[in-house]
Design a protein around this motif. Structure first.
Motif, PDB file in Angstrom:
ATOM      1  N   SER A 204       0.823  -1.207   0.000  1.00 29.59           N
ATOM      2  CA  SER A 204       0.000   0.000   0.000  1.00 29.59           C
ATOM      3  C   SER A 204       0.856   1.256   0.000  1.00 29.59           C
ATOM      4  O   SER A 204       2.057   1.214   0.288  1.00 29.59           O
ATOM      5  N   SER A 205       0.212   2.368  -0.353  1.00 23.50           N
ATOM      6  CA  SER A 205       0.841   3.683  -0.247  1.00 23.50           C
ATOM      7  C   SER A 205      -0.012   4.547   0.666  1.00 23.50           C
ATOM      8  O   SER A 205      -1.221   4.326   0.798  1.00 23.50           O
ATOM      9  N   PRO A 213      -0.721   4.032   8.477  1.00 23.67           N
ATOM     10  CA  PRO A 213      -1.663   2.911   8.559  1.00 23.67           C
ATOM     11  C   PRO A 213      -1.411   2.131   9.844  1.00 23.67           C
ATOM     12  O   PRO A 213      -0.269   1.743  10.128  1.00 23.67           O
ATOM     13  N   ALA A 216       0.100  -1.833   9.485  1.00 28.00           N
ATOM     14  CA  ALA A 216       1.183  -2.194   8.574  1.00 28.00           C
ATOM     15  C   ALA A 216       2.278  -2.956   9.321  1.00 28.00           C
ATOM     16  O   ALA A 216       2.624  -2.629  10.453  1.00 28.00           O
ATOM     17  N   VAL A 219       6.974  -0.657   7.151  1.00 28.67           N
ATOM     18  CA  VAL A 219       6.707   0.701   6.669  1.00 28.67           C
ATOM     19  C   VAL A 219       8.011   1.308   6.159  1.00 28.67           C
ATOM     20  O   VAL A 219       9.020   1.313   6.872  1.00 28.67           O
ATOM     21  N   HIS A 281       1.392  -6.849   5.518  1.00 28.48           N
ATOM     22  CA  HIS A 281       1.068  -5.542   4.935  1.00 28.48           C
ATOM     23  C   HIS A 281       2.348  -4.724   4.847  1.00 28.48           C
ATOM     24  O   HIS A 281       2.960  -4.405   5.862  1.00 28.48           O
ATOM     25  N   ALA A 283       3.848  -1.163   3.606  1.00 28.37           N
ATOM     26  CA  ALA A 283       3.346   0.179   3.300  1.00 28.37           C
ATOM     27  C   ALA A 283       4.490   1.135   2.953  1.00 28.37           C
ATOM     28  O   ALA A 283       5.549   1.107   3.580  1.00 28.37           O
ATOM     29  N   SER A 293       5.249   7.576  -2.770  1.00 32.88           N
ATOM     30  CA  SER A 293       4.791   6.330  -2.143  1.00 32.88           C
ATOM     31  C   SER A 293       4.025   5.460  -3.128  1.00 32.88           C
ATOM     32  O   SER A 293       4.155   4.234  -3.132  1.00 32.88           O
ATOM     33  N   ALA A 297       5.178   1.726  -4.215  1.00 32.12           N
ATOM     34  CA  ALA A 297       4.295   0.576  -4.000  1.00 32.12           C
ATOM     35  C   ALA A 297       4.054  -0.172  -5.302  1.00 32.12           C
ATOM     36  O   ALA A 297       4.066  -1.413  -5.334  1.00 32.12           O
ATOM     37  N   ARG A 316      -4.038   4.424  -0.417  1.00 29.11           N
ATOM     38  CA  ARG A 316      -4.985   5.008   0.531  1.00 29.11           C
ATOM     39  C   ARG A 316      -5.360   6.449   0.207  1.00 29.11           C
ATOM     40  O   ARG A 316      -6.529   6.827   0.312  1.00 29.11           O
TER      41      ARG A 316
END
Length: 335
Positions: A204-205, A213, A216, A219, A281, A283, A293, A297, A316
């Motif tokens: 994810s970004s 987040p 996560a 990160v 996850h 991130a 980001s 990702a 996100r």
């Protein structure tokens, strides 16, 4: 074994006893038993994650009724379903179970297996006496069969009681030197050899300005890269657009550091899987969550796919309005 016969139980409407048909019988039934403290609860939890329907501390005298009962709503394992679509059952019992009698258990199961409608497997979890005693001392629990004697006495009495089940079991797993993760991995290897076992990986970004987040696992802060926000022509674009990608890729810090992140993630994935982790996850963050980001990702997701993984991809803050206030207003202390 309790003297009450299964035949004396009330007959439920639609049951085999009423209509003479074996409806909703699961094709797979796994009996999970063994020494107290050897890992039965851990094994049942691992089986539940694999799609089995667990039933713990079940009186085996009621087994005929249980295996002829339709599974509850919400059970839909595709890899382990019986031919009638029923959920496979994992039934846990031990010396504490009401009416426990190993010889009666064996007799009951053999009688049901002879019908040819149920595929029974028995798993016995064993553990060395010293390790079991250590576990009881660690948890400060009393052994149910020890009474006023030390735990070692109860363990010895229990081992003698369950010996017929150990000799009869199809599979014996020795857990003396197992951690919880080791036992979970063994259960997955034994009872889901053809089921999907990979982790669910999500990349994810996000924008740090809108908070990190909360769930996560890994990160990575990409704010060390040159920020496309300060290029007027790139500001309305995102990390998915080629001009932004070209801008970030030209940054001297990109290639080497992304390679390090990629290699770190690739090395960690099998280690997380070996520990039984179901979800991972990863991130990537930048200031607003739209450029650096997002590009990072997307790049990692591409590398994971090349390596045979199937990651989910979430952005996100991609649709958020990254105003100048979010990115820092005028370009003062740009990064």
């Amino acid at each position: 074994m309790d003297s009450e016969s299964p035949d004396s139980l009330p007959v439920a409407p639609g049951s085999e006893a009423e209509d003479g048909q074996a409806s909703h019988r699961p094709s797979k039934v796994l009996l999970v038993t063994g020494m107290l403290g050897a890992g039965k609860t851990t094994a049942l939890r691992a089986l539940e994650d694999l799609g089995w329907e667990p039933v713990d501390n079940f009186p085996v005298r009621l087994l005929p009724r249980l295996v002829s009962t339709a599974p509850g709503p919400g059970h839909s394992s595709q890899s382990l379903q019986g031919s009638d679509g029923s959920e496979p059952l994992a039934i846990g019992f031990d010396s504490r179970t009401r009416g426990f009698d190993p010889y009666s258990v064996i007799s009951e199961v053999r009688a049901l297996a002879e019908t040819g409608e149920i595929d029974f497997t028995t798993l016995f979890l064993d553990c060395g006496a010293e390790e079991l005693e250590r576990r009881y001392n660690e948890t400060r629990r009393r052994h149910p069969m020890a009474g006023d004697w030390p735990a070692a006495a109860g363990i010895a009495a229990e081992r003698e009681l369950v010996a017929p089940l150990r000799r009869w079991a199809d599979i014996v797993v020795e857990t003396t030197h197992y951690s919880t993760n080791d036992l979970g991995r063994t259960i997955r290897e034994l009872f889901a050899p053809s089921a999907p076992q990979g982790m669910t990986v999500t990349v994810s970004s996000f924008g740090f300005s809108r908070g990190m987040p909360p769930m996560a696992d890994l990160v990575f802060d990409m704010r060390f890269l040159d920020n496309p926000h300060w290029v007027d022509s790139l500001r309305p674009l995102t990390g998915r657009d080629q001009p932004v990608a070209d801008h970030i890729a030209k940054d001297a810090a990109w290639q080497e550091n992304f390679a390090r992140i990629r290699d770190l993630v690739m090395g960690l994935l099998p280690l997380y899987e070996a520990q039984g982790k179901s979800y991972l996850h990863i991130a990537f963050g930048c200031t607003g969550g739209k450029h650096r980001s997002v590009f990072s990702a997307e790049a990692l997701a591409t590398e994971l796919r090349k390596a045979g993984h199937n990651p989910g991809l979430l952005h996100r803050n991609l649709d958020s309005h990254a105003s100048d206030l979010v990115e820092g207003g005028a370009r003062v202390n740009a990064r």
